[in-house]
Design a protein around this motif. Structure first.
Motif, short mmCIF file in Angstrom:
data_model
loop_
_atom_site.label_atom_id
_atom_site.label_comp_id
_atom_site.label_asym_id
_atom_site.label_seq_id
_atom_site.Cartn_x
_atom_site.Cartn_y
_atom_site.Cartn_z
N GLU A 29 0.98 -1.16 0.22
CA GLU A 29 0.00 0.22 0.15
C GLU A 29 0.82 1.28 -0.01
O GLU A 29 0.37 2.37 -0.64
CB GLU A 29 -0.88 0.13 1.21
N CYS A 30 2.04 1.27 0.66
CA CYS A 30 3.00 2.42 0.74
C CYS A 30 3.29 2.85 -0.82
O CYS A 30 3.59 3.88 -1.34
CB CYS A 30 4.03 1.91 1.44
N TYR A 31 3.88 1.82 -1.59
CA TYR A 31 4.21 1.54 -2.99
C TYR A 31 3.49 2.40 -3.82
O TYR A 31 3.44 3.01 -4.51
CB TYR A 31 4.34 0.18 -3.54
N GLU A 32 1.97 1.66 -3.76
CA GLU A 32 0.83 2.54 -4.36
C GLU A 32 0.50 3.92 -3.89
O GLU A 32 0.36 4.60 -4.89
CB GLU A 32 -0.50 1.60 -4.13
N ALA A 33 0.72 4.12 -2.61
CA ALA A 33 0.53 5.59 -2.26
C ALA A 33 1.39 6.40 -2.66
O ALA A 33 1.18 7.61 -3.17
CB ALA A 33 0.40 5.52 -0.63
N LEU A 34 2.63 5.93 -2.85
CA LEU A 34 3.83 6.81 -3.07
C LEU A 34 3.67 7.07 -4.69
O LEU A 34 3.69 8.38 -4.94
CB LEU A 34 5.27 6.28 -2.92
N LEU A 35 3.47 6.15 -5.62
CA LEU A 35 3.18 6.60 -6.98
C LEU A 35 1.85 7.37 -7.29
O LEU A 35 2.11 8.25 -8.07
CB LEU A 35 2.85 5.05 -7.66
N LYS A 36 0.94 7.23 -6.68
CA LYS A 36 -0.32 8.02 -6.50
C LYS A 36 -0.05 9.51 -6.12
O LYS A 36 -0.45 10.48 -6.71
CB LYS A 36 -1.74 7.63 -5.85
N GLY A 37 0.51 9.57 -5.10
CA GLY A 37 1.05 10.95 -4.42
C GLY A 37 2.04 11.67 -5.29
O GLY A 37 1.78 12.72 -5.61
N LEU A 38 3.01 11.00 -5.97
CA LEU A 38 3.86 11.69 -7.06
C LEU A 38 3.10 12.10 -8.25
O LEU A 38 3.29 13.23 -8.81
CB LEU A 38 4.97 10.77 -7.22
N ASP A 39 2.20 11.24 -8.77
CA ASP A 39 1.40 11.65 -9.92
C ASP A 39 0.50 12.68 -9.59
O ASP A 39 0.42 13.92 -10.52
CB ASP A 39 0.40 10.35 -10.43
N THR A 59 3.97 13.24 -13.78
CA THR A 59 3.22 12.34 -14.88
C THR A 59 4.19 11.11 -15.12
O THR A 59 3.40 10.01 -15.50
CB THR A 59 2.65 13.13 -16.11
N LEU A 60 5.33 11.15 -15.14
CA LEU A 60 6.12 10.05 -15.38
C LEU A 60 5.54 8.89 -14.76
O LEU A 60 6.10 7.76 -15.07
CB LEU A 60 7.72 10.26 -15.38
N THR A 61 5.29 8.94 -13.61
CA THR A 61 4.77 7.75 -12.46
C THR A 61 3.96 7.13 -13.36
O THR A 61 3.64 5.77 -13.43
CB THR A 61 4.31 8.17 -11.30
N SER A 62 2.92 7.64 -14.00
CA SER A 62 1.88 7.24 -14.80
C SER A 62 2.38 6.48 -16.00
O SER A 62 2.01 5.36 -16.36
CB SER A 62 0.68 8.25 -15.11
N SER A 76 1.63 2.61 -14.45
CA SER A 76 0.35 2.66 -14.67
C SER A 76 -0.27 1.86 -15.73
O SER A 76 0.57 1.67 -16.74
CB SER A 76 -0.61 3.70 -14.71
N TYR A 77 -1.18 1.02 -15.73
CA TYR A 77 -1.65 0.18 -16.82
C TYR A 77 -3.20 0.36 -16.98
O TYR A 77 -3.87 0.97 -16.24
CB TYR A 77 -1.41 -1.34 -16.45
#
Length: 396
Positions: free
Chosen positions: A171-181, A186-189, A193-194
């Protein structure tokens, strides 16, 4: 007198030269021993001199009561993913990021005081600063506190990832990616992202309306994976393509009544067909275990079955004419594992072409993939997060 001067000068130069040889010898002997002892800090210095793309390894602090192991493991995964690290550092150097403005009104005189502050919740600044420390710091162990504080601030209302509290690495992994996005990276998406299209199809021919969804992680039940893997007599754990076939069956496990049950009275069980629309550059799998203390034989069976590569043409339904994203082959780049209430990361070091383990402040070279499997054999770790990287690594 000139003869004496010549002799004196020669002796001084000779001593200086010999001392230099000793220093150089000590330096290289020390460097060799440190490398043999897997001193990743020295390895990092070598890579820093080799070029800006070299990955430098540091440990991350986790003092008593901090409970940083879950976020430390995720940060190590992100740092050692070349496609993310290189592009994030490139964007950090070229992108003029500004934290949220704080506007305070002075009620006494009615003036507006515009003050730009570095917000405590800014993941972009926190991660950029930590990555700078990774690249340039002389310290073997770095503090992750600013990233931890930023994540805690973003999720304070949900009481997640708070300072001193243990939490989930997935959940931390997911939260960090969403937070950066959400904060403009936008490069995180583009990288993680898929998007998929899910349709429920019944044997009678009825089908549901397509449902399109997006995410960063594919979730796989370990029980389903092992059951399907055992049913495949031709399964070979050394072949990533076969691993992809089993993975595909895992992702198609959804079952539901016939979409036209009310109209046709059909009693067949419909299955979910998942079609990949947008492929990520980094494909992430979450392994869902029924128990946090699984039997060692099950853990060993899983880690031996994990494919070192995934062929997405085997793992997903897809339309090549419509598919966006990376190439077909993904290679395993990182693993987050846990035992009890502690997380560690195993990452593939692309500069040295070896696997290393990152356990908070401790980092060691593991070696080849067979050495990683041996580590799971002798330890108590359960793999929870598998991170695969596409051969196609450029970001447009």
């Amino acid at each position: 007198i000139y003869t004496y001067i010549y002799i004196y000068t020669y002796i001084c130069l000779y001593k200086y030269f010999c001392r230099g040889l000793v220093d150089i010898s000590i330096h290289y002997i020390t460097s060799y021993n440190e490398k043999m002892q897997i001193n990743a800090f020295m390895m990092g210095n070598d890579m820093q001199r080799a070029g800006s793309r070299g990955v430098i390894t540091h440990g991350l602090r986790n003092n008593d009561g901090e409970n940083n192991c879950f976020i430390n493991s995720v940060i190590q995964i992100l740092w050692h993913l070349d496609i993310f690290r290189v592009n994030f550092e490139r964007r950090s150097n070229n992108f003029d990021h500004v934290c949220p403005e704080v506007q305070e009104k002075n009620e006494d005189n009615g003036n507006i005081n515009d003050e730009i502050l570095k917000g405590d919740n800014c993941l972009v600044c926190a991660l950029s600063g930590l990555f700078l420390n990774f690249r340039y710091s002389n310290q073997a162990t770095l503090p992750p506190e600013y990233v931890r504080k930023a994540l805690a601030g973003l999720y304070a209302s949900a009481d997640r990832f708070q300072l001193g509290k243990m939490d989930s690495a997935i959940e931390c992994y997911e939260a960090l990616l969403k937070g950066l996005d959400n904060q403009g990276v936008t490069l995180t998406s583009k990288i993680f992202s898929y998007s998929v299209c899910e349709t429920t199809v019944c044997p009678c021919g009825a089908s549901s309306e397509p449902f399109i969804s997006a995410g960063h992680i594919f979730y796989v039940s370990v029980d389903d994976f092992l059951s399907l893997k055992r049913d495949r007599t031709m399964y070979n754990s050394k072949n990533g393509r076969d691993f992809g076939n089993v993975l595909k069956d895992c992702l198609q496990q959804g079952k539901s009544p016939c979409p036209d049950e009310e109209a046709t009275k059909c009693k067949n069980i419909a299955k979910t067909q998942t079609t990949l629309l947008k492929a990520p550059r980094v494909l992430t799998l979450s392994l869902s275990w029924a128990s946090s203390q699984a039997d060692r034989s099950l853990v060993l069976e899983v880690i031996q079955s994990v494919g070192q590569q995934i062929d997405v043409t085997k793992a997903f339904n897809y339309n090549m004419d419509e598919l966006e994203g990376a190439g077909d082959i993904y290679k395993l780049s990182g693993i987050v594992a846990y035992y009890g209430r502690h997380y560690v990361a195993f990452v593939y070091h692309t500069s040295f072409r070896k696997w290393i383990s990152c356990d908070d402040s401790t980092f060691k070279t593991v070696g080849s993939w067979s050495n990683v499997v041996d580590r799971f054999k002798t330890g108590k770790w359960q793999p929870e997060l598998l991170v695969y990287t596409s051969r196609y690594v450029d970001i447009e």
